[in-house]
Scaffold this motif. Structure first.
Motif, PDB file in Angstrom:
ATOM      1  N   THR A   1       0.752  -1.292  -0.060  1.00 22.72           N
ATOM      2  CA  THR A   1       0.102   0.101   0.152  1.00 22.72           C
ATOM      3  C   THR A   1       0.672   1.297   0.109  1.00 22.72           C
ATOM      4  OG1 THR A   1      -0.197  -0.295   2.197  1.00 22.72           O
ATOM      5  CG2 THR A   1      -2.266  -0.907   1.053  1.00 22.72           C
ATOM      6  N   GLU A   2       2.292   0.974   0.351  1.00 25.84           N
ATOM      7  CA  GLU A   2       3.040   2.150   0.532  1.00 25.84           C
ATOM      8  C   GLU A   2       4.385   2.020  -0.264  1.00 25.84           C
ATOM      9  OE1 GLU A   2       3.859   4.504   4.275  1.00 25.84           O
ATOM     10  OE2 GLU A   2       2.112   3.828   4.823  1.00 25.84           O
ATOM     11  N   ARG A   3       4.815   2.742  -0.903  1.00 24.42           N
ATOM     12  CA  ARG A   3       6.176   2.250  -1.448  1.00 24.42           C
ATOM     13  C   ARG A   3       7.488   2.475  -0.395  1.00 24.42           C
ATOM     14  NH1 ARG A   3       8.043   5.703  -6.259  1.00 24.42           N
ATOM     15  NH2 ARG A   3       6.173   4.930  -6.901  1.00 24.42           N
ATOM     16  N   LEU A   4       8.386   1.468  -0.774  1.00 27.76           N
ATOM     17  CA  LEU A   4       9.303   1.333  -0.110  1.00 27.76           C
ATOM     18  C   LEU A   4      10.757   1.901  -0.583  1.00 27.76           C
ATOM     19  CD1 LEU A   4       8.932  -2.613   0.583  1.00 27.76           C
ATOM     20  CD2 LEU A   4       8.206  -0.690   2.052  1.00 27.76           C
ATOM     21  N   PRO A   5      11.726   2.386  -0.005  1.00 27.29           N
ATOM     22  CA  PRO A   5      12.851   2.631  -0.566  1.00 27.29           C
ATOM     23  C   PRO A   5      13.444   1.986  -1.542  1.00 27.29           C
ATOM     24  CG  PRO A   5      13.102   2.771   2.096  1.00 27.29           C
ATOM     25  CD  PRO A   5      11.723   2.058   1.847  1.00 27.29           C
ATOM     26  N   GLU A   6      13.259   0.642  -1.213  1.00 26.21           N
ATOM     27  CA  GLU A   6      13.833  -0.272  -2.268  1.00 26.21           C
ATOM     28  C   GLU A   6      13.265  -0.329  -3.436  1.00 26.21           C
ATOM     29  OE1 GLU A   6      13.844  -0.772   0.850  1.00 26.21           O
ATOM     30  OE2 GLU A   6      12.876  -2.820   1.285  1.00 26.21           O
ATOM     31  N   LYS A   7      11.757  -0.121  -3.341  1.00 27.40           N
ATOM     32  CA  LYS A   7      11.123  -0.654  -4.711  1.00 27.40           C
ATOM     33  C   LYS A   7       9.592  -0.136  -4.774  1.00 27.40           C
ATOM     34  CE  LYS A   7       8.347  -4.629  -3.070  1.00 27.40           C
ATOM     35  NZ  LYS A   7       6.982  -3.807  -3.534  1.00 27.40           N
ATOM     36  N   GLN A   8       8.915   0.174  -5.855  1.00 25.16           N
ATOM     37  CA  GLN A   8       7.765   0.669  -6.110  1.00 25.16           C
ATOM     38  C   GLN A   8       6.575  -0.379  -5.793  1.00 25.16           C
ATOM     39  OE1 GLN A   8       7.316   1.901 -10.093  1.00 25.16           O
ATOM     40  NE2 GLN A   8       9.487   2.448 -10.323  1.00 25.16           N
ATOM     41  N   GLU A   9       5.405   0.270  -5.318  1.00 26.58           N
ATOM     42  CA  GLU A   9       4.590  -0.642  -4.789  1.00 26.58           C
ATOM     43  C   GLU A   9       4.128  -1.789  -5.498  1.00 26.58           C
ATOM     44  OE1 GLU A   9       4.620   2.468  -5.382  1.00 26.58           O
ATOM     45  OE2 GLU A   9       3.424   3.857  -4.185  1.00 26.58           O
ATOM     46  N   THR A  10       3.906  -1.594  -6.922  1.00 27.67           N
ATOM     47  CA  THR A  10       3.653  -2.787  -7.613  1.00 27.67           C
ATOM     48  C   THR A  10       4.584  -3.726  -8.069  1.00 27.67           C
ATOM     49  OG1 THR A  10       3.884  -1.651  -9.576  1.00 27.67           O
ATOM     50  CG2 THR A  10       1.585  -1.361  -8.680  1.00 27.67           C
TER      51      THR A  10
ATOM     52  N   PRO B   1      13.511   3.044  -7.516  1.00 27.32           N
ATOM     53  CA  PRO B   1      14.461   3.919  -6.925  1.00 27.32           C
ATOM     54  C   PRO B   1      15.199   4.547  -7.978  1.00 27.32           C
ATOM     55  CG  PRO B   1      15.050   1.638  -6.591  1.00 27.32           C
ATOM     56  CD  PRO B   1      13.847   1.573  -7.037  1.00 27.32           C
ATOM     57  N   SER B   2      16.028   5.731  -7.525  1.00 22.70           N
ATOM     58  CA  SER B   2      16.608   6.317  -8.457  1.00 22.70           C
ATOM     59  C   SER B   2      18.203   6.542  -8.060  1.00 22.70           C
ATOM     60  CB  SER B   2      16.283   7.930  -8.643  1.00 22.70           C
ATOM     61  OG  SER B   2      14.709   7.898  -9.102  1.00 22.70           O
ATOM     62  N   TYR B   3      19.038   6.839  -8.895  1.00 21.05           N
ATOM     63  CA  TYR B   3      20.360   6.999  -8.592  1.00 21.05           C
ATOM     64  C   TYR B   3      21.477   7.750  -9.334  1.00 21.05           C
ATOM     65  CZ  TYR B   3      19.466   2.379  -6.729  1.00 21.05           C
ATOM     66  OH  TYR B   3      18.514   1.276  -6.124  1.00 21.05           O
TER      67      TYR B   3
END
Ligand code: DAH
Length: 369
Positions: free
Chosen positions: A149-158, A201-203
């Motif tokens: 339900t919420e995004r994590l620092p390491e990945k998107q929700e889906t 995530p972005s780098y």
């Protein structure tokens, strides 16, 4: 506007050199994997430049002080990312967009309202990214069985964590070896967490070169919404963007971004005829004006080959003229078969770092040569 009206948008030779170096690497000139898109229009819709990339409504880049608007819903592309949506929609899974981008910027040593970028996008189906077990079963899925339900620092929700990690590895390997190709394997690299509205995530990839950390590119796992809005429902992907001038400045030792727009042949001639893998180091041009002479003569006999003559003449001109000869170029060759005569013309460009030369001063040398 002056920039836009330049002759058929021929890109500066030096930027082109770096661009070719990037695409020659792995991409191959006929590009077996990536489709090369270098004629996308530089006027794009604000949807392409901002909305399709999920740029927030109040983002600074949307201001008229930052972007060149053509009218209320068109602007000059501020980044090559503006083409991601349209190209994915047209069915491409792996492409590079190369082009000039425009931002309203103060002009100084490192800023200019026009520069060049390379954008890269790579989408994967489940099997491409994750492969199959020997019994044909899937290793993992691209998407989470139960989206968070919420995004994590390491990945998107889906996304599934497996798919995110697998594409991240592909992305980082790909860009690290591109970076090795440009700066040499010895150069130290580091990944820094970043934020872009269109990836998570972005780098950013940084390289330690000439005693300092240089930001080489931005990248990340593409926001799934972006893919969905382009009609891609069964793939995930990564993207990156590289600004070319800043890298070319460091690699070729060019001290000022404005030099890329120089029409001074003393600058331009340093990049002409070089191959992308040649070591090129810019030698500062003099602020004093050039003195130009054309030298024409008959070859000693017609049995002397034009080519053999040329290298001897280059040497002679440089020997006689010394340091002050900035450029020598063969400009014409002619053979009169009836009279049995061959002739050549060379253009000699003199320039001193110390003072303005006069034509008279150099005239005597022509005879000597
Ligand atoms: N468009 C970004 C810029 O101009 C660069 C960029 C960052 C492109 C991350 C990307 C990306 O495709 O994934 O600053």
């Amino acid at each position: 506007m002056d920039l836009m009206s330049r002759e058929e948008f021929v890109d500066p030779e030096d930027v082109e050199l770096l661009e070719k170096r990037c695409r020659g690497y792995r991409f191959g000139n006929r590009s077996p994997l990536f489709t090369i898109c270098e004629s996308e229009p530089r006027v794009v819709t604000t949807y392409q430049n901002f909305d399709s990339l999920l740029t927030p409504q109040d983002h600074v880049s949307r201001r008229t002080s930052d972007t060149y608007y053509v009218n209320s819903d068109h602007c000059l592309r501020a980044h090559t990312s503006a083409h991601q949506h349209t190209l994915m929609q047209s069915g491409l899974d792996a492409f590079l967009v190369i082009g000039d981008v425009y931002r309203r910027d103060e002009v100084d040593r490192t800023h200019y309202p026009c520069f060049h970028q390379i954008e890269g996008v790579r989408l994967y189906s489940r099997d491409e990214l994750l492969g199959k077990k020997s019994d044909g079963e899937n290793v993992a899925d691209l998407f989470a069985a139960k989206p968070d339900t919420e995004r994590l620092p390491e990945k998107q929700e889906t996304h599934s964590l497996d798919a995110t990690k697998a594409s991240e590895i592909q992305l980082k390997q790909f860009l690290e070896s591109l970076c090795d190709e440009l700066f040499g394997k010895e150069a130290e690299k580091r990944w820094v967490d970043a934020y872009f509205p269109f990836t998570h995530p972005s780098y950013e990839l940084e390289v330690f070169y000439n005693g300092q950390w240089l930001e080489v590119l931005g990248c990340g796992i593409m926001e799934q919404k972006l893919l969905e809005s382009a009609g891609v429902t069964d793939k995930i992907g990564w993207a990156f963007g590289i600004g070319l001038e800043r890298i070319a400045m460091v690699l070729y030792g060019i001290p000022d971004i404005r030099l890329f727009w120089s029409k001074d042949t003393g600058f331009l001639s340093q990049f002409v005829g070089k191959s992308p893998t040649d070591e090129v180091k810019y030698k500062q041009i003099s602020a004093h004006p050039q003195v130009i002479f054309d030298l024409s003569f008959f070859l000693p006999t017609t049995s002397v080959q034009f080519n053999d003559m040329t290298s001897d003449v280059y040497d002679t001109i440089r020997n006689v003229g010394g340091e002050l000869v900035e450029q020598v170029k063969l400009t014409d060759e002619f053979e009169n078969k009836k009279k049995g005569k061959k002739s050549q013309t060379y253009r000699i460009v003199y320039r001193s770092h110390e003072k303005a030369l006069t034509k008279e001063e150099k005239y005597g040398e022509k005879g000597k040569m």
